[in-house]
Motif scaffolding. Structure first.
Motif, mmCIF file in Angstrom:
data_model
loop_
_atom_site.group_PDB
_atom_site.id
_atom_site.type_symbol
_atom_site.label_atom_id
_atom_site.label_comp_id
_atom_site.label_asym_id
_atom_site.label_seq_id
_atom_site.Cartn_x
_atom_site.Cartn_y
_atom_site.Cartn_z
ATOM 1 N N LEU A 159 -3.340 -1.897 -2.053
ATOM 2 C CA LEU A 159 -3.006 -2.517 -0.773
ATOM 3 C C LEU A 159 -1.549 -2.241 -0.392
ATOM 4 O O LEU A 159 -1.237 -1.982 0.776
ATOM 5 C CB LEU A 159 -3.275 -4.026 -0.827
ATOM 6 C CG LEU A 159 -4.761 -4.382 -0.959
ATOM 7 C CD1 LEU A 159 -4.952 -5.874 -1.081
ATOM 8 C CD2 LEU A 159 -5.563 -3.829 0.232
ATOM 9 N N VAL A 160 -0.648 -2.269 -1.380
ATOM 10 C CA VAL A 160 0.771 -1.994 -1.112
ATOM 11 C C VAL A 160 0.932 -0.544 -0.635
ATOM 12 O O VAL A 160 1.610 -0.264 0.359
ATOM 13 C CB VAL A 160 1.621 -2.262 -2.377
ATOM 14 C CG1 VAL A 160 3.037 -1.751 -2.204
ATOM 15 C CG2 VAL A 160 1.644 -3.751 -2.694
ATOM 16 N N ALA A 161 0.275 0.392 -1.340
ATOM 17 C CA ALA A 161 0.369 1.807 -0.956
ATOM 18 C C ALA A 161 -0.234 2.023 0.432
ATOM 19 O O ALA A 161 0.296 2.790 1.249
ATOM 20 C CB ALA A 161 -0.341 2.683 -1.996
ATOM 21 N N LEU A 162 -1.336 1.318 0.718
ATOM 22 C CA LEU A 162 -1.993 1.456 2.018
ATOM 23 C C LEU A 162 -1.061 0.985 3.143
ATOM 24 O O LEU A 162 -0.913 1.654 4.174
ATOM 25 C CB LEU A 162 -3.292 0.640 2.022
ATOM 26 C CG LEU A 162 -4.109 0.678 3.311
ATOM 27 C CD1 LEU A 162 -4.663 2.078 3.543
ATOM 28 C CD2 LEU A 162 -5.257 -0.326 3.265
ATOM 29 N N ILE A 174 -7.909 8.994 -3.257
ATOM 30 C CA ILE A 174 -8.389 8.771 -4.628
ATOM 31 C C ILE A 174 -8.261 7.299 -4.983
ATOM 32 O O ILE A 174 -9.200 6.681 -5.501
ATOM 33 C CB ILE A 174 -7.603 9.651 -5.624
ATOM 34 C CG1 ILE A 174 -7.878 11.130 -5.334
ATOM 35 C CG2 ILE A 174 -7.965 9.295 -7.064
ATOM 36 C CD1 ILE A 174 -7.154 12.088 -6.256
ATOM 37 N N PHE A 175 -7.090 6.721 -4.678
ATOM 38 C CA PHE A 175 -6.894 5.300 -4.991
ATOM 39 C C PHE A 175 -7.912 4.442 -4.245
ATOM 40 O O PHE A 175 -8.376 3.430 -4.751
ATOM 41 C CB PHE A 175 -5.473 4.855 -4.632
ATOM 42 C CG PHE A 175 -4.411 5.513 -5.470
ATOM 43 C CD1 PHE A 175 -4.544 5.606 -6.846
ATOM 44 C CD2 PHE A 175 -3.274 6.042 -4.890
ATOM 45 C CE1 PHE A 175 -3.566 6.210 -7.629
ATOM 46 C CE2 PHE A 175 -2.293 6.645 -5.654
ATOM 47 C CZ PHE A 175 -2.436 6.726 -7.026
ATOM 48 N N PHE A 176 -8.244 4.858 -3.029
ATOM 49 C CA PHE A 176 -9.221 4.082 -2.259
ATOM 50 C C PHE A 176 -10.566 4.054 -2.973
ATOM 51 O O PHE A 176 -11.162 2.996 -3.158
ATOM 52 C CB PHE A 176 -9.387 4.653 -0.849
ATOM 53 C CG PHE A 176 -10.553 4.040 -0.117
ATOM 54 C CD1 PHE A 176 -10.485 2.735 0.343
ATOM 55 C CD2 PHE A 176 -11.733 4.749 0.061
ATOM 56 C CE1 PHE A 176 -11.561 2.153 0.983
ATOM 57 C CE2 PHE A 176 -12.813 4.174 0.696
ATOM 58 C CZ PHE A 176 -12.733 2.869 1.162
ATOM 59 N N VAL A 177 -11.030 5.235 -3.379
ATOM 60 C CA VAL A 177 -12.333 5.286 -4.058
ATOM 61 C C VAL A 177 -12.289 4.457 -5.340
ATOM 62 O O VAL A 177 -13.224 3.715 -5.658
ATOM 63 C CB VAL A 177 -12.721 6.752 -4.357
ATOM 64 C CG1 VAL A 177 -14.004 6.807 -5.169
ATOM 65 C CG2 VAL A 177 -12.882 7.524 -3.061
#
Ligand code: HEM
Ligand code: FES
Lengths: 354, 251
Positions: free
Chosen positions: A96-99, A146-149
């Motif tokens: 969430l922070v990266a998003l 990738i992080f999302f998946v």
């Protein structure tokens, strides 16, 4: 789908973990913004949106380092187990922070213009051959996908649907994403920041992650090198009864890369697969709690005699035949179908507790 | 055989925390928090100085002088003070219908951006942000200074003069390109030290007389470049006019 994923649910440890995590993240962001606004002379401070983007981006990369260190740390010391227990929440928070970082970057650098924000940030320039012209935002975007998946499939619900092997492979992609993030920073902000702080911290981070993984790898190799050759043998001698304490387990490595967890409980010895049916945790490093072998990672439980989780759970482990000759524990290396009951081998002279 | 070294209770998430884990966490959590605060301080304090740029977006002002549209929309006050004129957002003011081809006396409303003597007016959003007040008070012809070579970075004038801080450098590259594509003025921050927050000079960049960059030249925005061209002065604004082949990337 099984009932077992309910086992790893809300409890006090998770709440404490989440409170500490939230405090840590807000503390980081508040400090970053406060220092950023206070440091330079008045009128020369970094813009607030850029400051927010940087605070979030750097918090994300710090959290990513923590996430990647916890795995090998837990292999090196059981003290790190509480950190591993709720790593999923750390992972989702990181995402969430990266998003948020990416959304501000796309909105602020890509917005207000004559083009679509996404295409202007991700396809505004493309000199892949040069450090100053490499579109570093694309690297961040690929990592974010990738992080999302991973975040989307992190719940045990998905583990049950996708199968442990596929899920694990999917989660190994985190190392690809990590490399993409490092390149994102090196080819992006590092190109125009004169201070060595960013570069030095980045190198320090990579070295720390590498050191933890190498140390954990060496420990694994040591365990493997004590492996027992099981080829063509009916029964193999794996341990002395005296080496096993009551209500503990221990790992036996076979040359075939199979690992067996030996469990001593209630005056008997049983043998089950060392690989937890949840996420592959090392059961031989677990303990017997309430009569069940308990995984050191998230606490899944199995009855030593038949490798089954007690109802209502339905996880099953392969079991192995065991017998005792004198003081030596002998195991038949041929696994039985998961959940097959095997009579535990009684230790001569010990008495049953009930 | 794996040797067992500790016999203390194992950590299980849903059971009470064993003592040795409690002690470990009581030390680790404060240490991690301190490390986080320290990292934030270190990185935030290590950020590059964005330079003395100013954007007064809260105070609308009015200026009067001579309005010209080539090579770029600008207002030259009677004392020579020169302001480039742009729209809100990442857009130039070329499409304003009030901008006629000839120099005329005008009054302009908007918000000031300023850096090291260079100025931009961001037009107020209303239709009459530019009012023509009469014929030109004074003709302005560029004062040609002759050929020269400069080194520096191509930036978009609006961000660099204060709309974004910092408004230069690799991190800001995609934004600078988008801005120039939208008609904001390409400018050259002239400097020997690429990290110097206060460039010696900020020149309006013209390519064969026009403030439009080809896709090839847009790739060079926000990277170190060397430009050979004709330098001129228009009011207080310095310009450099180069042909595309004379704008080259520096290693
Ligand atoms: C669509 C995805 C992404 C985009 C468009 C993007 C864009 C950017 C931009 C424009 C900057 C420069 C900010 C500045 O200094 O002005 C930046 C810096 C950074 N990004 Fe990303 N990013 C993305 C994803 C990520 C991800 C997934 C991470 C993961 C950790 C990340 C970590 C960082 C870090 C650590 C910085 C350095 C911050 C600094 O400038 O000090 N980014 N990113
Ligand atoms: S309980 Fe999660 S791996 Fe064993």
């Amino acid at each position: 789908m099984t009932a077992t994923y309910k086992l790893v649910q809300w409890n006090r440890h998770k709440r404490v973990y989440d409170v500490a995590l939230t405090l840590a993240c807000t503390g980081y962001l508040a400090t970053f913004v406060a220092v950023g606004l206070a440091m330079p002379e008045p009128g020369r401070t970094v813009g607030t949106e850029v400051l927010a983007m940087r605070a979030l981006g750097t918090l994300a990369i710090v959290l990513l380092h923590l996430i990647l260190i916890i795995g090998p740390a837990a292999r090196l010391t059981t003290l790190a187990a509480p950190l591993l227990y709720n790593r999923r929440h750390l992972g989702v928070t990181f995402f969430l922070v990266a998003l948020l970082h990416a959304i501000i970057a796309l909105g602020f650098y890509g917005g207000f213009g004559v083009r679509n924000p996404i295409s202007s940030v991700l396809a505004g320039y493309a000199s892949y051959g040069s450090a100053s012209g490499f579109p570093f935002e694309v690297l961040g975007f690929a990592a974010l996908l990738i992080f999302f998946v991973m975040a989307a499939t992190s719940h045990d619900f998905w583990l049950a649907i996708l199968g442990a092997r596929f899920w694990k492979t999917l989660h190994m992609l985190v190392y690809v994403a990590y490399a993409l993030v490092i390149a994102h920073v090196a080819l992006g902000p590092l190109q125009s920041e004169p201070s060595p702080v960013h570069g030095v911290l980045l190198i320090l981070g990579v070295v720390t992650i590498g050191t933890f993984h190498i140390a954990a790898g060496i420990k694994e190799l040591r365990t493997d090198s004590s492996a027992i050759d099981a080829d063509d043998q009916q029964w193999i001698d794996v341990a002395d009864v005296g080496d096993l304490d009551d209500n503990t387990a221990s790992v036996v490595c076979l040359r075939s890369e199979e690992r067996i967890a030996l469990v001593r409980h209630d005056g008997s010895i049983s043998a089950v697969s060392n690989v937890c049916a949840h996420q592959g945790g090392p059961l031989g490093e677990g303990r017997v709690i309430d009569g069940c072998l308990t995984c050191p990672w998230h606490g899944y439980q199995y009855r030593p005699a038949d490798g089954q989780s007690p109802p209502p759970y339905t996880e099953r482990l392969a079991t192995y035949a065991v017998r005792i000759e004198g003081t030596r524990v002998m195991v038949n290396p041929k696994p039985n179908a998961p959940g097959t009951r095997v009579e535990p081998a009684r230790i001569a002279g010990s008495k049953e507790s009930s | 055989m794996n040797e067992r070294t500790e016999q203390d209770p194992m950590y299980v998430g849903y059971l009470p925390l064993p003592t040795r884990h409690r002690v470990f966490l009581a030390l680790l959590i404060p240490a991690l928090m301190l490390a986080l605060i320290g990292t934030a301080t270190l990185i935030a304090a290590g950020q590059r100085d964005p330079g003395p740029a100013m954007w007064n977006a809260s105070e609308e002002r009015a200026w009067s002088g001579t309005l010209i549209t080539t090579p770029y929309p600008m207002l030259i006050e009677d004392d020579g003070t020169t302001h480039l004129i742009v729209e809100m957002g990442k857009r130039g003011a070329h499409e304003r219908s009030t901008l006629g081809p000839d120099p005329r006396a005008a009054e302009v409303h908007g918000y000031e951006l300023r850096r090291s003597g260079r100025r931009i007016i961001e037009l107020a959003p209303d239709a009459d942000a530019i009012t023509i007040t009469g014929p030109p008070a004074r003709a302005h012809t560029p004062n040609e200074l002759g050929p020269g070579t400069v080194r520096g970075e191509i930036v978009d004038g609006k961000c660099f003069l204060g709309a974004m801080k910092p408004g230069d450098g690799k991190a800001h590259k995609s934004c600078a390109i988008l801005c120039i594509q939208g008609g904001l003025p390409p400018m050259v921050a002239v400097r020997d030290d690429p990290f110097d927050p206060t460039p010696d000079e900020i020149l309006l960049l013209l390519v064969d007389g026009s403030p439009t960059l080809s896709p090839e030249l847009l790739e060079l925005v926000a990277s170190p470049v060397e430009i050979f061209g004709t330098r001129s002065r228009l009011g207080t604004l310095g310009t450099i006019d180069a042909s595309p082949n004379d704008i080259r990337p520096l290693p």
